[in-house]
Design an enzyme around this catalytic site. Sequence first.
Site, mmCIF file in Angstrom:
data_model
loop_
_atom_site.group_PDB
_atom_site.id
_atom_site.type_symbol
_atom_site.label_atom_id
_atom_site.label_comp_id
_atom_site.label_asym_id
_atom_site.label_seq_id
_atom_site.Cartn_x
_atom_site.Cartn_y
_atom_site.Cartn_z
ATOM 1 N N ARG A 134 0.792 -1.171 -0.039
ATOM 2 C CA ARG A 134 -0.097 -0.061 -0.006
ATOM 3 C C ARG A 134 0.884 1.156 0.085
ATOM 4 N NH1 ARG A 134 -5.417 1.414 3.351
ATOM 5 N NH2 ARG A 134 -6.053 -0.144 1.915
ATOM 6 N N HIS A 155 -6.993 0.920 -6.655
ATOM 7 C CA HIS A 155 -7.333 0.090 -5.419
ATOM 8 C C HIS A 155 -8.085 -1.409 -6.019
ATOM 9 C CE1 HIS A 155 -7.620 -1.349 -1.472
ATOM 10 N NE2 HIS A 155 -8.699 -0.562 -0.949
ATOM 11 N N GLN A 186 -10.030 -3.919 -3.985
ATOM 12 C CA GLN A 186 -11.156 -3.502 -3.531
ATOM 13 C C GLN A 186 -12.293 -3.523 -4.510
ATOM 14 O OE1 GLN A 186 -12.128 -1.653 -0.510
ATOM 15 N NE2 GLN A 186 -14.169 -2.191 -1.331
ATOM 16 N N ASP A 219 -17.191 7.319 -1.881
ATOM 17 C CA ASP A 219 -16.116 7.032 -1.006
ATOM 18 C C ASP A 219 -15.820 8.345 -0.238
ATOM 19 O OD1 ASP A 219 -13.522 6.099 -0.037
ATOM 20 O OD2 ASP A 219 -12.531 6.251 -1.840
ATOM 21 N N CYS A 225 -16.302 1.546 0.194
ATOM 22 C CA CYS A 225 -15.259 0.658 0.386
ATOM 23 C C CYS A 225 -14.690 0.896 2.086
ATOM 24 C CB CYS A 225 -13.872 1.319 -0.248
ATOM 25 S SG CYS A 225 -13.517 3.006 -0.216
ATOM 26 N N ARG A 264 -13.626 -8.465 0.624
ATOM 27 C CA ARG A 264 -12.365 -8.379 0.388
ATOM 28 C C ARG A 264 -11.551 -9.597 0.495
ATOM 29 N NH1 ARG A 264 -9.969 -3.189 0.967
ATOM 30 N NH2 ARG A 264 -8.090 -4.374 0.329
HETATM 31 N N1 CP Z 1 -11.231 -0.371 1.897
HETATM 32 C C1 CP Z 1 -9.924 -0.373 2.533
HETATM 33 O O1 CP Z 1 -9.091 -0.380 1.603
HETATM 34 O O2 CP Z 1 -9.850 0.010 3.805
HETATM 35 P P1 CP Z 1 -8.578 0.004 4.478
HETATM 36 O O3 CP Z 1 -8.096 1.281 4.198
HETATM 37 O O4 CP Z 1 -9.004 -0.158 6.167
HETATM 38 O O5 CP Z 1 -7.655 -1.091 4.318
HETATM 39 N N1 NVA Z 2 -9.907 6.988 -1.248
HETATM 40 C C1 NVA Z 2 -9.507 6.230 0.005
HETATM 41 C C2 NVA Z 2 -9.796 4.767 0.050
HETATM 42 C C3 NVA Z 2 -9.396 4.247 1.429
HETATM 43 C C4 NVA Z 2 -9.601 2.798 1.149
HETATM 44 C C5 NVA Z 2 -7.844 6.677 0.332
HETATM 45 O O1 NVA Z 2 -7.274 6.508 -0.879
HETATM 46 O O2 NVA Z 2 -7.794 7.006 1.313
#
Ligand code: CP
Ligand code: NVA
Length: 316
Positions: free
Chosen positions: A107, A134, A137, A228, A272, A300
């Site tokens: 990540r 993502h 997701q 989101d 998400c 997920r």
């Molecule tokens: N939806 C998602 O990726 O959640 P987290 O940021 O908690 O991993």
């Molecule tokens: N768009 C959000 C998604 C988190 C799962 C972010 O990037 O923070």
Amino acid sequence: MANTGLRGSDLLTIASLSADQIRSLLDLAAKVKADVGAYSKALAGKTGIMIFEKPSLRTKVTFEVGIQKLGGIAVYMDQSGAKLGERESIRDYGKNLERWVDCIIARVYSQKSLEELAEHAEKPVINALSDRFHPCQALADIFTVQERLGTLKGARLAFIGDGNNVCNSLMHAATLLGVDMTVITPKGYGPADDVVEECSRFATASGAKLTVTNDIQAIAGHHAVYTDVWVSMGQADQAGKRRKAFQAYQVNQNLMGMASRGLKAPAMFMHCLPAQRGVEVTDEVIDSPSSVVYEQAENRMHAQNALLVQVLGGQK
Ligand code: CP
Ligand code: NVA
């Protein structure tokens, strides 16, 4: 296990998958969900490292628990103190990791970091969220829509809010699979031009209808309404400006009513998570019977397990 061409592959974006590969992942996700015990040795002897530059609940827990359920070992590495490439080059980072682990789950702030890691590490790299995409997701989300509607045929999805990483990957998945998708954002916050162009090409090939607009009225007649956060991780400095720009795009009962117009059943609500309750979505909507947010969160793990089995798996 059928050869789907994913063994040893990176997953940096959904756009690198074919529609058949996505369908095969969805089929396998349903099987793994129904009987994970049958896959309990699928990752035996395999180790995945999880490198996280940003916080996470769902992605961290679902990968860690999922890998263990498949008989593998997950090693978590908190990378929040320094971005990849700061302490040593991403090239060296990858060249070290490939000696020890079978898979890298990362990540990151920048999709470019993932691309560089994938270029230099001879082991599969899985995108656990970047500034652009993502993909894990989106796999879970499409799986959830299919479960709920029974089929993706004729499904119409709407994403309203910020044309961000989550939106981009959902657009990829929908347009590859021939699912109609409408993206509704304020002016200046639409999905990236290159992603819209890529998805338009996918839509032409699959027969999906892709609409990208600023008009909230376009929400009418969609089986799923997805939103989101308006301020993603790494955008805190833009919070005030964004909240103002997005105000009219909140998902509330009125908007869900508009979306459900002409449908047999009320539109489902998707997110998400994490959500900013009372900001991009009201409590009333996220806590309503039409909300599938916790199913998405559960899925997920099943979707990622399917991915791990296809990328790394031995058994089944
Ligand atoms: N939806 C998602 O990726 O959640 P987290 O940021 O908690 O991993
Ligand atoms: N768009 C959000 C998604 C988190 C799962 C972010 O990037 O923070």
